[in-house]
Structure formats: C-alpha cells, structure tokens
Design a protein around this motif. Structure first.
Motif, mmCIF file in Angstrom:
data_model
loop_
_atom_site.group_PDB
_atom_site.id
_atom_site.type_symbol
_atom_site.label_atom_id
_atom_site.label_comp_id
_atom_site.label_asym_id
_atom_site.label_seq_id
_atom_site.Cartn_x
_atom_site.Cartn_y
_atom_site.Cartn_z
ATOM 1 N N ILE A 1 20.084 -49.726 -59.519
ATOM 2 C CA ILE A 1 20.491 -51.269 -59.420
ATOM 3 C C ILE A 1 21.007 -51.471 -57.860
ATOM 4 C CG2 ILE A 1 21.395 -51.485 -61.722
ATOM 5 C CD1 ILE A 1 24.196 -50.810 -60.766
ATOM 6 N N MET B 1 24.539 -56.845 -58.830
ATOM 7 C CA MET B 1 25.119 -56.450 -60.262
ATOM 8 C C MET B 1 26.566 -56.506 -60.669
ATOM 9 S SD MET B 1 23.480 -55.956 -63.022
ATOM 10 C CE MET B 1 21.806 -55.781 -62.333
ATOM 11 N N LYS B 2 27.178 -56.287 -59.535
ATOM 12 C CA LYS B 2 28.538 -56.477 -59.865
ATOM 13 C C LYS B 2 28.827 -57.894 -59.843
ATOM 14 C CE LYS B 2 31.164 -53.633 -57.322
ATOM 15 N NZ LYS B 2 31.883 -52.982 -56.126
ATOM 16 N N VAL C 1 27.004 -60.068 -61.299
ATOM 17 C CA VAL C 1 26.640 -60.636 -62.480
ATOM 18 C C VAL C 1 27.858 -60.316 -63.362
ATOM 19 C CG1 VAL C 1 25.006 -60.113 -64.301
ATOM 20 C CG2 VAL C 1 24.159 -60.312 -62.003
ATOM 21 N N CYS C 2 28.163 -59.138 -63.568
ATOM 22 C CA CYS C 2 29.116 -58.710 -64.418
ATOM 23 C C CYS C 2 30.413 -59.730 -64.205
ATOM 24 C CB CYS C 2 29.652 -57.200 -64.280
ATOM 25 S SG CYS C 2 28.017 -56.309 -64.817
ATOM 26 N N CYS D 1 23.407 -65.387 -61.900
ATOM 27 C CA CYS D 1 22.941 -64.156 -62.660
ATOM 28 C C CYS D 1 21.757 -64.131 -63.165
ATOM 29 C CB CYS D 1 24.182 -64.285 -63.957
ATOM 30 S SG CYS D 1 26.007 -64.253 -63.257
ATOM 31 N N ILE E 1 19.262 -60.733 -62.204
ATOM 32 C CA ILE E 1 18.526 -59.905 -63.441
ATOM 33 C C ILE E 1 17.206 -60.179 -63.083
ATOM 34 C CG2 ILE E 1 18.150 -59.572 -65.701
ATOM 35 C CD1 ILE E 1 21.035 -58.712 -64.662
ATOM 36 N N HIS F 1 15.852 -57.724 -60.535
ATOM 37 C CA HIS F 1 15.938 -56.032 -60.975
ATOM 38 C C HIS F 1 14.992 -56.055 -62.217
ATOM 39 C CE1 HIS F 1 20.118 -56.202 -59.266
ATOM 40 N NE2 HIS F 1 20.134 -54.732 -59.348
ATOM 41 N N LEU G 1 18.407 -53.179 -68.612
ATOM 42 C CA LEU G 1 17.918 -52.777 -67.252
ATOM 43 C C LEU G 1 17.207 -51.645 -67.313
ATOM 44 C CD1 LEU G 1 21.489 -52.539 -65.347
ATOM 45 C CD2 LEU G 1 19.772 -54.555 -65.181
#
Length: 483
Positions: free
Chosen positions: A368, A373-374, A376-377, A449, A453, A456, A476
């Motif tokens: 990633i 990605m952080k 997104v979370c 987000c 994604i 990725h 993922l």
C-alpha cells in the motif's frame, strides 16, 4: 438507387443473361450439328454423281473407236459433248426429290447445269486436283450447300458441283430465335413479378432494422428488432440489438454522469454560498458599523472559521483532482504496524466521546501507500464516530483471504438506507445534511476514499441496516501472510 431495386434488377439481369447464353449456345449447337450432317450428305451426293457419270462415260468410251478422233483438232470439245450428253441422260433422286448438279471443265466453263446457271463457281479456284470443298450460298431467300469435287473424266479434269437446299435449317434457326424471344418475354414478365415478391420478402427484415434505427435515433433507446431468422440478416439483427443495448447502457451512463455533474456543481455552489455569505456579511459589519472589541473579535472569528471552511473545500477538491491524475508507489508494510498507527490517531478522539474502539488484525504484509491508506481509514473511522452516539461501538478489523487483505470498519450507529448506499461516494453527497453540517462535514471524504482505493486496485463496499449500524469492507490485493 435503393438497395431493393439493385437486388431486383440484378436478379432479373442475371436470369435473363444466363437464359440467353444457354439458349444461344443450344440453338447454335443444334444448327451447327444439322448443318454438319447436311454437309456430309452433300459430299456423299457429289460422290454419287461422280461415280454415276464416270461409269456411263466408261461404257461410251469402250463402244467408240478412238482412232476416228485422230484427225480432229479439238478433242476437248468432243469430250465436253460426251460429258454433257451423259449428264443430261442421268437422273438422280434422293428423299427430297431430284438432285441438282453442275459440271465445269478445268477452265471454269460450265459444261452442264441442271439448275443454278446464274450462281458463280469461283470456289473451283480453291479446289486442288482430287480434292473437294463446300460453301454456303444464298439465292434470293434460299440457302444452299455448294459442294464441289475435282474429278478425272475421260482423262480430263472436271468439277462436279452439287447444290443442296438447306433453307429449312436456317428457317428453323430463325424460328427458334423467335420462339426464344417470346419465351424470354414471358419469363421477363413472370420473373419480374416473382422477383419483386421475393425481394420484398427478403428486404422486410432490413426495413424493420431501418425503422428501429430511426426510432432509436429519435431517442427511443429501448426499441429492439424481433429476430425470427437464423441467417445472415438474423445475425445482423442480433448484433444490432446488442449494439442498441450497449448504446442504451452508455446513454444511461452518460445521463447519470451528467446528472452527477449537475449535482456536483449545485452542491459546490451551495457549499460556497453559505461561507461566502457569512464572510461578506461579517466583513460588511466590520466595515460599516461601530463595534466594540468583543463584537469585532467575534465577527473576525466567524470570518476566519468560514474562510477555513472554504480552504478545506478547496483542498479536498484539489486532492480529488490530483488523485484522479496521479500514480502511486506501493510499499510493503506490516498490517499490525499500520493498524497501530491508525489506532494511535483515533483513540483520543473516541475516548473523548466515550466510544468503545476495538482493533483486531491478522498478521500480513500489505502492498500500500501508507499515508493515503491511513487517510482512508481515518475518514471511514471518523464517519463511524459521527454515526454513533456516546457509549457506541466502532471496530477496525483485518483478515487475510488468499492474496487479498480485507479491512472492515463497523459501527452500531444510525445506519444508512439501501437506496442511499450507491450515492454516498458522490462528491458533496450527505445522507443527513443537517447533522453533517453541524459536525463539519462537506460530503467529500468518501469520494476521496473511493479514489484512493481505486489507485490501489482494490474495492470499497458498504453494508448497512438502518438503526443497527454500518460496515465498510476494503479489499486490497497483493497481501502476504506472515508465519
């Protein structure tokens, strides 16, 4: 010219051409065969005349004393007289009547002729000694085979000619051509009718295709062609229906995209209007009214807050544009380390609102971009925080499925209606606008987000039940298990 008439005239032309060529060769072959038979008969006839005259002259020659001609200077004239008298006394018949013949000497002088005195004998020039030949001659409206044979009679060269009437053969050919033209006329009449009907029948599916194409061009994209045949036109109709279905799908997608853009512009305008109105209003108050320091600070604070709001909107829109036009470099990172870093950021926020936050992650190596990605979370966890009340529950879990790593974020909050789930990743879309504005939301978090994604190569899915909660699943690719 229309395709229908092209087919019509092409079929008629090919039929007439093939029939004409076939009939022509049939008539010509029949005529040539009959003429060849008559030529052979003419040759046989001239041979009969030759042998008959030769036998008669042989008998006369045996009875005469040739010594009496020793003093005669012109023996040739006497021989011609004998040949003439012999020919005059000779009567030959065949199935059609008396045979007409003519005898000429070596100088092309006609010695005897039972008929055809006016017809020339130039063909003799081309006949060598002891050979024969023929020509077709026309006398008025009659045709004859002029057959010639070079012969030795009384030790002199003579030419025996036969004129065989072949007029019926030529008349038969003319009659056959006339009959052929009549047949062609009848065939043309009936052929045009049948060809017209057949072409109409063959063109019917094409007319249907054309009609449906016009209706589709008029905006009726749901129209389809009814396929009844399995031939090439049936395949064309099937392909046309497939094309129409794809076109309808693309048009609907374009309409949906256009609707999204209109909604985006409307939401964007609305989001800008509120802070701008506040900024202009408080700025005007500062400019036009006398205010104490407390009021000035309060007004300036409103201007500052709304300005920050505009800055946030601009930065998030810029982030979306950059994400759509960028490529990312993936790094290998431990799932446990990644989850711990997210936990460190979110724990204080959840504790402040007395929300129970739990993490459960299987060990794995993830491919990633950690910071994206952080984001997104954090966005998804923050949405979960807004959805639950105090003493609510939010969980962050990760599990390995083959080469995919599944991250799911669940809460026991208000939930989302099913008809809203497909819209929540649209820019500026908010399920509960009033609550979202109070909590500082502008409807761009899930859009960002979704773009991250996609970069990725993963998928983002939502499951929700009103009044029970929502779960978000992130899949993922390229994860490796750690023993």
């Amino acid at each position: 010219m229309k395709f229908f008439w092209k087919c019509f005239f092409t079929i008629i032309f090919i039929c007439i051409l093939c029939c004409s060529i076939g009939s022509y060769f049939l008539i010509t072959t029949s005529f040539a065969s009959s003429l060849d038979q008559e030529i052979l008969i003419a040759y046989d006839s001239v041979d009969i005349v030759y042998y008959s005259i030769r036998n008669e002259l042989q008998e006369i020659s045996d009875m005469q004393d040739h010594s009496i001609f020793s003093d005669i200077e012109d023996l040739s004239s006497v021989q011609n007289e004998w040949v003439t008298k012999t020919a005059e006394g000779l009567t030959l018949r065949n199935v059609v009547g008396d045979m007409s013949f003519r005898i000429s000497d070596k100088n092309k002088k006609i010695v005897f002729s039972s008929k055809f005195n006016k017809l020339d004998n130039d063909i003799i020039t081309y006949i060598s000694r002891e050979s024969r030949g023929y020509e077709i001659v026309k006398n008025d409206q009659e045709y004859y085979i002029h057959s010639v044979r070079s012969s030795d009679l009384l030790n002199e060269q003579y030419y025996i000619e036969i004129f065989r009437d072949v007029t019926p053969i030529f008349e038969s050919r003319v009659s056959q051509y006339e009959t052929f033209l009549k047949i062609i006329g009848v065939m043309l009449l009936f052929g045009c009718v049948f060809t017209f009907v057949i072409c109409k029948w063959l063109m019917k599916p094409i007319h249907k295709l054309s009609r449906v194409a016009r209706e589709i061009s008029g905006g009726h994209f749901e129209q389809r062609v009814i396929v009844k045949n399995n031939d090439e036109i049936g395949n064309l109709a099937n392909n046309f229906n497939l094309m129409a279905a794809n076109l309808e799908e693309k048009i609907n997608e374009l309409k949906e995209e256009a609707s999204k853009q209109e909604t985006f512009v409307a939401c964007f305008s609305h989001e800008l209007k509120t802070p701008l109105t506040s900024i202009i209003g408080y700025a005007d108050m500062l400019r036009s009214k006398k205010m104490n320091r407390e009021q000035m600070v309060l007004s300036a604070n409103y201007i500052f807050e709304e300005g920050k709001r505009l800055e946030s909107i601009s930065m998030k829109l810029l982030e979306i544009v950059i994400l759509k036009n960028s490529k990312i470099i993936l790094k290998e990172i431990s799932a446990i380390d990644f989850f711990e870093s997210v936990k460190g950021i979110m724990i204080p926020i959840f504790q402040k609102q007395n929300i129970h936050f739990s993490i459960n992650a299987e060990k794995a190596n993830l491919m990633i971009e950690p910071e994206l990605m952080k984001t997104v979370c954090i966005n998804l966890l923050d949405n979960a925080r807004k959805a639950v009340e105090s003493n609510g529950q939010v969980s962050l879990c990760g599990r390995l499925e083959e080469n995919n790593y599944i991250i799911n974020i669940c809460d026991n909050g208000k939930g989302i209606e099913q008809n809203e789930l497909n819209k929540i990743t649209q820019a500026f879309y908010m399920v509960d606008k009033s609550r979202a504005r109070i909590q500082g939301g502008i409807g761009l978090g899930l859009t960002i987000c979704d773009e991250i994604i996609k970069l990725h190569g993963g998928t983002l899915k939502f499951q929700s039940t009103p009044q029970k909660g929502t779960c978000v699943f992130i899949s993922l690719k390229g994860a490796d298990a750690i023993e």
